[in-house]
Enzyme design. Sequence first.
Site: not given
Length: 395
Positions: A161, A164, A306, A365
């Site tokens: 992404h 990110e 991420h 994450e």
Amino acid sequence: MQIRVKSGDSLWKYSRVFQIPLKLILDSNNLDNPNQLMIGEVIQIPGYVTKSYTIKPGDTLWKIAGWYQAPLDGVLLLNDANPFALKPGEKVNIPIRVTWSLVNPIQNYDYNTLVTDVRKLLAVYPFIKQGVIGESVMGKPLPELVVGKGNKKVHMNASFHANEWLTSALLMKFIDDYARELTNSQMLSGVSLPPLYESTSLSLVPMVNPDGVDIVINGLPEEEPYRTLVDEINNGSNQFNRWKANVRGVDLNNQYPAKWEVEAKRKPTKPSPRNYPGKAPLTEPEAIAIADLSRRKKFDRALAFHSQGEVIFWGYEGLEPPESERLVTEYSRLSGYTGIRYVDSFAGYKDWFIKEFRKPGFTVEIGKGESPLPLSQFSKIYQDTIGIFLSSLYM
């Protein structure tokens, strides 16, 4: 650092003089016969750079070596100068051991920064091998870095992404620290590194979505038709902080054939800054490149980095092997991140990896807040996640 072989030289001698593990010197050079070096042959010595020094009256190589804390034998190996008849104005090369970071992660980490840092790492640590797994929509090569020679194969990637991109800086910081401390025979976060290098082959793709990252950091592309396309997808706004997609407005982590149809029904139906899964699975070259790499190398585990949330997703439809729970328990212990087995979200790389190979796959994450995460979080994120990085290699 390069050395030209002289009579009587050997790799063992270089290892002893420069205090570099012999294995790393071997892996830094493609030698037909490591036990019989040819005079004049160029040998790569990892972990060193050279500094040019101009001789002044009264200088000796012994003095110069002391000033730079360089091995005297290393200075002699590096130069053809007569150590007993140095001439003022003559230049000699001094071997300098690299003890500093080559990667600066505390900056807007765009594709050009990545390419520059990859070049630095390969120059100083030639046992790191680089491959290109494909290209982005705009033709940017997607580098893969490989460290280690072991049978266990671990893959990590970042910046699926676009907003990110701090994850790319994180992976590059990991590999920089790993290579430096490995070369200097130092521990990293209390972990001895040579056994990891010997047992594990680590594959890193530090920036899956370079076109998107450049959009978030640098704004509209200069090239057409991409400039017009991105402008239309973003409704003419010059704000790109919420942009997750590639340059065609496809969310690369919604591109995998793992309940893709479920995601397609509830996500945008046309190109968008975020969440559009495309017209079908694996239509985008960046997603295809990671899938092809995974099929070709058959990794034993894969971690996709991420942001954000400080959680680790590790399950898919009950297809994850028992090993996954053991690994995520350790990752959580070391990082403080919460392990989450199932979530109502599909078609991601982690989902497909588990479905395709029945091997442990994880989405890590990092950090908390809204992406792009502020650079002020980087130090904490690194300290939180270094244990995940290292334990992925030794478990």
